[in-house]
Scaffold this motif. Structure first.
Motif, PDB file in Angstrom:
ATOM      1  N   TYR A 136      22.531  -9.919  -1.043  1.00 19.14           N
ATOM      2  CA  TYR A 136      21.584  -8.983  -0.136  1.00 19.14           C
ATOM      3  C   TYR A 136      20.921  -7.990  -0.647  1.00 19.14           C
ATOM      4  CZ  TYR A 136      22.341 -11.794   4.140  1.00 19.14           C
ATOM      5  OH  TYR A 136      22.310 -12.909   4.852  1.00 19.14           O
ATOM      6  N   GLN A 137      21.753  -7.300  -1.663  1.00 19.87           N
ATOM      7  CA  GLN A 137      21.248  -6.087  -2.571  1.00 19.87           C
ATOM      8  C   GLN A 137      20.335  -6.831  -3.600  1.00 19.87           C
ATOM      9  OE1 GLN A 137      22.302  -3.521  -1.375  1.00 19.87           O
ATOM     10  NE2 GLN A 137      20.791  -2.340  -2.460  1.00 19.87           N
ATOM     11  N   SER A 138      20.396  -7.663  -4.156  1.00 19.22           N
ATOM     12  CA  SER A 138      19.398  -8.569  -4.911  1.00 19.22           C
ATOM     13  C   SER A 138      18.152  -8.611  -4.294  1.00 19.22           C
ATOM     14  CB  SER A 138      19.782  -9.675  -5.529  1.00 19.22           C
ATOM     15  OG  SER A 138      20.912  -9.449  -6.299  1.00 19.22           O
ATOM     16  N   GLY A 139      18.294  -9.075  -2.787  1.00 23.07           N
ATOM     17  CA  GLY A 139      17.170  -9.221  -2.214  1.00 23.07           C
ATOM     18  C   GLY A 139      16.386  -7.954  -1.640  1.00 23.07           C
ATOM     19  N   GLU A 141      10.584  -4.013  -4.596  1.00 26.50           N
ATOM     20  CA  GLU A 141       9.787  -3.888  -5.418  1.00 26.50           C
ATOM     21  C   GLU A 141       8.475  -4.801  -5.395  1.00 26.50           C
ATOM     22  OE1 GLU A 141       9.586  -5.835 -10.243  1.00 26.50           O
ATOM     23  OE2 GLU A 141      11.704  -5.477  -9.259  1.00 26.50           O
ATOM     24  N   HIS A 142       8.653  -5.669  -4.561  1.00 21.15           N
ATOM     25  CA  HIS A 142       7.473  -6.490  -4.011  1.00 21.15           C
ATOM     26  C   HIS A 142       6.567  -5.915  -3.227  1.00 21.15           C
ATOM     27  CE1 HIS A 142       5.363 -10.182  -2.592  1.00 21.15           C
ATOM     28  NE2 HIS A 142       5.683  -9.898  -1.689  1.00 21.15           N
ATOM     29  N   ALA A 143       7.054  -5.023  -2.349  1.00 24.92           N
ATOM     30  CA  ALA A 143       6.420  -4.259  -1.271  1.00 24.92           C
ATOM     31  C   ALA A 143       5.430  -3.235  -2.121  1.00 24.92           C
ATOM     32  CB  ALA A 143       7.395  -3.337  -0.175  1.00 24.92           C
ATOM     33  N   ALA A 144       6.116  -2.593  -3.116  1.00 26.12           N
ATOM     34  CA  ALA A 144       5.661  -1.485  -3.842  1.00 26.12           C
ATOM     35  C   ALA A 144       4.449  -2.272  -4.701  1.00 26.12           C
ATOM     36  CB  ALA A 144       6.364  -0.862  -4.860  1.00 26.12           C
ATOM     37  N   GLN A 145       4.698  -3.408  -5.213  1.00 23.76           N
ATOM     38  CA  GLN A 145       3.617  -4.181  -6.132  1.00 23.76           C
ATOM     39  C   GLN A 145       2.327  -4.472  -5.473  1.00 23.76           C
ATOM     40  OE1 GLN A 145       6.008  -7.224  -7.872  1.00 23.76           O
ATOM     41  NE2 GLN A 145       6.542  -6.042  -9.744  1.00 23.76           N
ATOM     42  N   ALA A 146       2.771  -4.997  -3.910  1.00 28.62           N
ATOM     43  CA  ALA A 146       1.663  -5.612  -3.129  1.00 28.62           C
ATOM     44  C   ALA A 146       1.007  -4.235  -2.613  1.00 28.62           C
ATOM     45  CB  ALA A 146       2.318  -6.096  -1.717  1.00 28.62           C
ATOM     46  N   GLU A 147       1.433  -3.007  -2.341  1.00 32.61           N
ATOM     47  CA  GLU A 147       0.552  -2.040  -2.014  1.00 32.61           C
ATOM     48  C   GLU A 147      -0.320  -1.688  -3.218  1.00 32.61           C
ATOM     49  OE1 GLU A 147       0.599   0.407   0.764  1.00 32.61           O
ATOM     50  OE2 GLU A 147       1.339  -1.342   1.924  1.00 32.61           O
ATOM     51  N   ASP A 148       0.248  -1.620  -4.221  1.00 30.67           N
ATOM     52  CA  ASP A 148      -0.468  -0.936  -5.321  1.00 30.67           C
ATOM     53  C   ASP A 148      -1.589  -2.156  -5.724  1.00 30.67           C
ATOM     54  OD1 ASP A 148      -0.206   1.344  -7.132  1.00 30.67           O
ATOM     55  OD2 ASP A 148       0.473   0.110  -8.761  1.00 30.67           O
ATOM     56  N   ALA A 149      -1.256  -3.134  -5.591  1.00 31.07           N
ATOM     57  CA  ALA A 149      -2.103  -4.564  -5.878  1.00 31.07           C
ATOM     58  C   ALA A 149      -3.320  -4.167  -4.959  1.00 31.07           C
ATOM     59  CB  ALA A 149      -1.625  -5.770  -6.000  1.00 31.07           C
ATOM     60  N   THR A 150      -3.151  -3.889  -3.787  1.00 31.68           N
ATOM     61  CA  THR A 150      -4.030  -4.017  -2.995  1.00 31.68           C
ATOM     62  C   THR A 150      -5.211  -2.712  -3.005  1.00 31.68           C
ATOM     63  OG1 THR A 150      -2.646  -4.795  -1.007  1.00 31.68           O
ATOM     64  CG2 THR A 150      -4.628  -3.736  -0.393  1.00 31.68           C
ATOM     65  N   ARG A 151      -4.475  -1.694  -3.340  1.00 29.86           N
ATOM     66  CA  ARG A 151      -5.232  -0.452  -3.883  1.00 29.86           C
ATOM     67  C   ARG A 151      -6.127  -0.487  -5.390  1.00 29.86           C
ATOM     68  NH1 ARG A 151      -0.411   3.772  -2.767  1.00 29.86           N
ATOM     69  NH2 ARG A 151      -0.290   3.667  -0.579  1.00 29.86           N
ATOM     70  N   ARG A 152      -5.389  -1.245  -6.169  1.00 30.47           N
ATOM     71  CA  ARG A 152      -6.043  -0.987  -7.452  1.00 30.47           C
ATOM     72  C   ARG A 152      -6.851  -2.449  -8.015  1.00 30.47           C
ATOM     73  NH1 ARG A 152      -4.450   3.454 -10.062  1.00 30.47           N
ATOM     74  NH2 ARG A 152      -2.745   4.625  -8.703  1.00 30.47           N
ATOM     75  N   ILE A 153      -6.990  -3.187  -7.054  1.00 24.77           N
ATOM     76  CA  ILE A 153      -7.937  -4.254  -7.622  1.00 24.77           C
ATOM     77  C   ILE A 153      -9.144  -3.847  -8.404  1.00 24.77           C
ATOM     78  CG2 ILE A 153      -9.064  -6.276  -6.944  1.00 24.77           C
ATOM     79  CD1 ILE A 153      -7.254  -6.633  -4.540  1.00 24.77           C
ATOM     80  N   GLN A 154      -9.698  -2.981  -8.018  1.00 26.15           N
ATOM     81  CA  GLN A 154     -11.080  -2.497  -8.500  1.00 26.15           C
ATOM     82  C   GLN A 154     -11.186  -1.099  -7.690  1.00 26.15           C
ATOM     83  OE1 GLN A 154     -13.784  -4.834  -9.334  1.00 26.15           O
ATOM     84  NE2 GLN A 154     -15.278  -3.410 -10.697  1.00 26.15           N
ATOM     85  N   GLY A 205       9.694 -14.572  -5.180  1.00 25.38           N
ATOM     86  CA  GLY A 205       9.771 -15.418  -6.353  1.00 25.38           C
ATOM     87  C   GLY A 205      11.196 -15.223  -6.943  1.00 25.38           C
ATOM     88  N   THR A 206      11.855 -16.340  -7.606  1.00 30.12           N
ATOM     89  CA  THR A 206      13.014 -16.408  -8.243  1.00 30.12           C
ATOM     90  C   THR A 206      12.994 -15.161  -9.297  1.00 30.12           C
ATOM     91  OG1 THR A 206      13.151 -18.720  -7.800  1.00 30.12           O
ATOM     92  CG2 THR A 206      14.813 -17.538  -9.439  1.00 30.12           C
ATOM     93  N   ASP A 207      11.984 -15.095 -10.055  1.00 31.30           N
ATOM     94  CA  ASP A 207      11.829 -13.921 -11.278  1.00 31.30           C
ATOM     95  C   ASP A 207      12.295 -12.500 -10.364  1.00 31.30           C
ATOM     96  OD1 ASP A 207      11.393 -16.062 -12.940  1.00 31.30           O
ATOM     97  OD2 ASP A 207       9.469 -15.458 -13.082  1.00 31.30           O
ATOM     98  N   SER A 208      11.964 -12.306  -9.369  1.00 26.98           N
ATOM     99  CA  SER A 208      11.914 -10.993  -8.678  1.00 26.98           C
ATOM    100  C   SER A 208      13.362 -10.852  -8.289  1.00 26.98           C
ATOM    101  CB  SER A 208      11.230 -10.633  -7.361  1.00 26.98           C
ATOM    102  OG  SER A 208       9.799 -11.133  -7.899  1.00 26.98           O
ATOM    103  N   LEU A 209      14.261 -11.671  -8.261  1.00 23.78           N
ATOM    104  CA  LEU A 209      15.608 -11.695  -7.681  1.00 23.78           C
ATOM    105  C   LEU A 209      16.689 -11.600  -8.379  1.00 23.78           C
ATOM    106  CD1 LEU A 209      15.168 -14.434  -4.480  1.00 23.78           C
ATOM    107  CD2 LEU A 209      15.936 -12.175  -4.375  1.00 23.78           C
ATOM    108  N   ARG A 210      16.631 -11.419  -9.681  1.00 20.47           N
ATOM    109  CA  ARG A 210      17.747 -11.647 -10.685  1.00 20.47           C
ATOM    110  C   ARG A 210      18.214 -10.302 -10.667  1.00 20.47           C
ATOM    111  NH1 ARG A 210      16.602 -15.898 -13.362  1.00 20.47           N
ATOM    112  NH2 ARG A 210      14.697 -16.750 -14.252  1.00 20.47           N
TER     113      ARG A 210
END
Lengths: 398, 232
Positions: free
Chosen positions: A36-39, A45-58, A353-358
């Motif tokens: 659960y801690q890995s999750g 991290e996923h939430a931060a990346q999603a927010e950031d991506a939404t803001r910074r596409i252009q 994704g599995t990569d985020s879950l290591r």
């Protein structure tokens, strides 16, 4: 006397069920924490990346509100592809950022106009760095454009035959190309960004803007219409020369994104709210109870050892050392099992994704050390009880 | 008595149980010399085991003193008393109390000091004690693989490992058939004949012929002392 370690190992073989219960308890707890801690880390991290991506596409693409002059007819505005023919003074920003009554943030001043470059119609946009309202996050959504430079959409750069670092003459002035965006296959490819002050000068609209893009802070919680009503009411009192429009696609995407993240976070919250307390309270109770039963089963042995002159440390280490050894073994097995769970079940449970879950090394080491220490502490009281057993208990009272 | 190995002076032990205050021992004075095997008899509750525990340094008397080899046991600290017990006093428990997951040899070695256990001489001595007691082919058997009599002999071998001055035995023949009981007493007799002092708490009157003296306790006081003149 056989060494303490030898005694512990021989006793473990003699009472394997007792040992197995402790190992399984610690392993289950450690495995769940790793899983659960890995999750939780991955989702965060996923939430931060999603927010950031939404803001910074252009530039300003993350904004979901558009403020345009109140005098603009909406039919004309949308006919012109989202460019208002009217302007207002850029000093309106001072009123918007000076108070906290308006539920929006990351305000970006813009002056837009359709112009022709290299024989092609392009959207020329003067843009300023985003400004925040009081008490809102201060992280900038965009830094604007450096004065004297341009940022070009890919189709514009191709038409002009320029690349990053080149100079190009635009609207009578020579400017340097600071950035060429990668092709996006959208209208953004036909856009030119300049510093707001440069654009005001080149378009001969000093001190004027015709758009403010912003991010609303209401729609995260409330239905869209209610949010729009709130924003319009607030704006009417602060900047009546502006009207608000919503970028529906971006707004809906953000609501959907937050809904998914909320669902994912619910799994973690249930773990932190229910399972983790159960683990933190239940595991020491189970280990303590098993150790107490072990001490009770071995009272005769303790009495013999004390009668034979063995000290408190020797007797205490038999029980404390056993708990420590089993807890370490359980923690190692638990971490391995947790890792396997993360790899094979994590993507399904957390929807990332599995990569985020290591699981990170820090988490694994912390769980092993923490579980071992925690379990060993649970055995302290039973070990003290063992140490304080009276040697005479080994002999019959008549 | 100047050459007493065990000197018990006016020892009383009282405790409060469910039935109120109990005088387990009441002003008991006894002495035992080196080479003596004494039986302490009496009905249940007469104070036999309490006396053994007091002599073994495991039950501090309410009053009186206990000296073993000239040392006042209860003037020592708990740690000093534990070391003294390990070096000079051997116990044979009624319930045998062998450690179930250790072999006969390891159970005997349990009595060795941590430093001594690793020494060849100590290990040889542990093995020899078991061989002397007829357990040469049982060295590596676990207690559950041994008969009751064999387990009792392992316990006696453990009590003798460090060459103690005193052996205290609580009903050493309690669960044994006559042959094994005789063997156990013979081993204790041999220890006494070699200069040790043995105190045996027992209900049984079967082994009076092995004893130098029979002390009878009743209600925590010495009711009778009989010096046996013959032992075989």
């Amino acid at each position: 006397m056989p060494g303490v370690c030898a005694l512990i190992l021989k006793e473990l073989r003699f009472r394997p069920v007792n040992a197995a219960l402790i190992v399984l308890t610690v392993a289950a707890a450690s495995g769940l924490v790793v899983f659960y801690q890995s999750g939780a880390s991955a989702l965060s991290e996923h939430a931060a990346q999603a927010e950031d991506a939404t803001r910074r596409i252009q530039k300003a693409m993350g904004s979901n509100l558009t403020l345009i002059p109140a005098s603009t007819d909406l039919a004309d505005y949308y006919d012109a592809g989202g460019v208002s023919p009217d302007t207002v003074a850029d000093s309106v920003i001072d009123r918007l950022v000076a108070q906290d009554a308006v539920s929006m943030n990351h305000l970006i001043l813009m002056l837009e106009a359709r112009v022709e470059l290299a024989g092609r119609p392009v959207l020329f946009t003067g843009i300023a760095a985003s400004q925040h309202t009081p008490g809102r996050p201060k992280k900038k959504m965009n830094d604007g454009v450096e004065p004297g430079t341009l940022e070009l959409g890919s189709a514009v750069a191709e038409a002009l035959g320029v690349a990053t670092g080149d100079s190009v003459e635009v609207l009578g002035e020579t400017m340097r190309v600071a950035l060429v965006y990668v092709p996006k296959g959208t209208a953004e490819d036909l856009r030119v960004y300049a510093d707001l002050a440069d654009a005001q000068r080149l378009l001969d609209r000093p001190g004027q803007i015709n758009k403010i893009e912003a991010l609303d802070c209401v729609s995260c919680q409330d239905p869209e219409q209610e949010a729009l009503t709130i924003l319009r009411t607030e704006l009417a009192s602060v900047a009546p020369e502006l009207q608000v429009q919503r970028e529906a696609d971006v707004a809906n995407a953000r609501v959907l994104q937050r809904s998914v993240l909320a669902q994912q976070s619910g799994v973690i919250e249930r773990f932190h709210g229910v399972m983790l307390p159960v683990i933190l309270i239940g595991v020491p109770i189970v280990i303590g109870a098993i150790t107490v039963l072990n001490v009770r089963d071995r009272r005769g042995e303790i009495g013999v050892l004390r009668a034979l002159g063995k000290g408190s440390i020797s007797v205490g280490v038999l029980f404390f050392g056993k708990a420590l050894l089993l807890a370490l073994l359980g923690a190692l097995l638990g971490v391995a099992a947790g890792w396997m769970l993360v790899v094979f079940r994590g993507p399904g449970v957390f929807e990332v994704g599995t990569d985020s879950l290591r699981p990170g090394a820090v988490l694994l080491v912390s769980v092993v050390a923490g579980a071992t220490l925690f379990a060993a502490l649970a055995a302290v009281l039973p070990a003290v009880w063992a140490v304080t057993q009276h040697p005479a208990d080994a002999m019959r009272e008549d | 008595m100047a050459d007493a190995m065990i000197q018990i002076d006016a020892v009383s032990h009282r405790y409060t149980g469910k039935q109120g205050r109990i005088d387990a021992l009441n002003a008991v004075s006894l002495s035992f010399r080196p080479g003596e095997l004494a039986l302490v008899t009496g009905p249940s509750g007469s104070g036999k085991t309490t006396l053994l525990l007091a002599v073994g340094g495991m039950r501090r008397p309410t009053e009186g003193t206990v000296r073993v080899g000239g040392d006042d046991l209860y003037a020592l600290t708990a740690a000093e008393r534990a070391r003294f017990r390990a070096a000079h006093i051997g116990f044979v428990f009624q319930t045998l109390e062998l450690i179930p997951y250790l072999s006969a040899f390891e159970n005997v070695l349990l009595a060795a000091t941590p430093r001594g256990a690793g020494q060849t001489e100590t290990r040889q001595r542990a093995e020899q004690r078991l061989v002397d007691l007829g357990l040469a082919d049982r060295l590596h058997h676990k207690p559950r693989q041994l008969s009751q009599g064999e387990r009792q002999r392992v316990a006696i071998a453990r009590a003798m490992l460090n060459g103690p001055k005193v052996i205290l035995a609580d009903e050493p023949s309690g669960n044994l058939d006559p042959d094994n009981a005789h063997a156990a007493f013979a081993a204790l007799r041999a220890f006494a004949d070699a200069g040790g002092t043995v105190l045996v708490a027992t209900h049984s009157t079967l082994h009076h012929d092995q004893a130098d003296r029979v002390v009878t306790l009743r209600g925590g006081v010495v009711a009778d002392t009989v010096h046996e003149s013959i032992h075989v």
